[in-house]
Write a protein that holds these residues in place. Sequence first.
Motif, PDB file in Angstrom:
ATOM      1  N   GLY A 162       1.712   6.141  -7.420  1.00 40.19           N
ATOM      2  CA  GLY A 162       0.444   6.671  -7.912  1.00 40.19           C
ATOM      3  C   GLY A 162      -0.645   5.635  -8.061  1.00 40.19           C
ATOM      4  O   GLY A 162      -1.529   5.784  -8.911  1.00 40.19           O
ATOM      5  N   GLY A 163      -0.617   4.594  -7.271  1.00 35.83           N
ATOM      6  CA  GLY A 163      -1.696   3.608  -7.282  1.00 35.83           C
ATOM      7  C   GLY A 163      -1.638   2.621  -8.428  1.00 35.83           C
ATOM      8  O   GLY A 163      -2.636   1.970  -8.733  1.00 35.83           O
ATOM      9  N   PRO A 186       0.814  -1.221   0.000  1.00 36.97           N
ATOM     10  CA  PRO A 186       0.000   0.000   0.000  1.00 36.97           C
ATOM     11  C   PRO A 186       0.851   1.276   0.000  1.00 36.97           C
ATOM     12  O   PRO A 186       0.525   2.238  -0.700  1.00 36.97           O
ATOM     13  CB  PRO A 186      -0.818  -0.105   1.291  1.00 36.97           C
ATOM     14  CG  PRO A 186      -0.914  -1.563   1.546  1.00 36.97           C
ATOM     15  CD  PRO A 186       0.397  -2.119   1.089  1.00 36.97           C
ATOM     16  N   LEU A 187       1.955   1.255   0.764  1.00 34.38           N
ATOM     17  CA  LEU A 187       2.845   2.419   0.754  1.00 34.38           C
ATOM     18  C   LEU A 187       3.483   2.612  -0.616  1.00 34.38           C
ATOM     19  O   LEU A 187       3.598   3.739  -1.116  1.00 34.38           O
ATOM     20  CB  LEU A 187       3.932   2.268   1.820  1.00 34.38           C
ATOM     21  CG  LEU A 187       3.465   2.332   3.272  1.00 34.38           C
ATOM     22  CD1 LEU A 187       4.621   2.023   4.214  1.00 34.38           C
ATOM     23  CD2 LEU A 187       2.870   3.698   3.575  1.00 34.38           C
TER      24      LEU A 187
END
Length: 137
Positions: free
Chosen positions: A48-49, A41-42
Amino acid sequence: MLNEFKKFALKGNVLDLAVGVVIGGAFGKIVTSLVNDIIMPLLGLLVGGVNFTTLQYVYSREGEEPVVLKYGQFIQTTFDFIIIAFSIFIFIKAINSFKKKEEETKPAEPPTPSKEEILLAEIRDILKQKETENYKS
């Protein structure tokens, strides 16, 4: 045959291996959670996902089943491996430094003398005793 199996199964190395496998499985779950729940997740925030697992190439011909090359999944698996390997490296390094500190705190035991050293010490003591007797007379 049953007795041989008991001897084999109850050897120290087999038991150590079994304990290692169980602990390794539990450690694998911890590292997987670290990767999936904390690091990824980090990393997703940093890039940028972008989700690598959705990257793929579809090759198709008319009338045939399409072939899907999921290179994104390969990238994700490779990245997971690198993170897991690094996590294990850090864990082993921490354990080794702990062991090193533990070894430094233990006083070094003097080596036990060999039979030859004991015999030579006895001869030395006898010679000293004779020398002392000769000196007194």
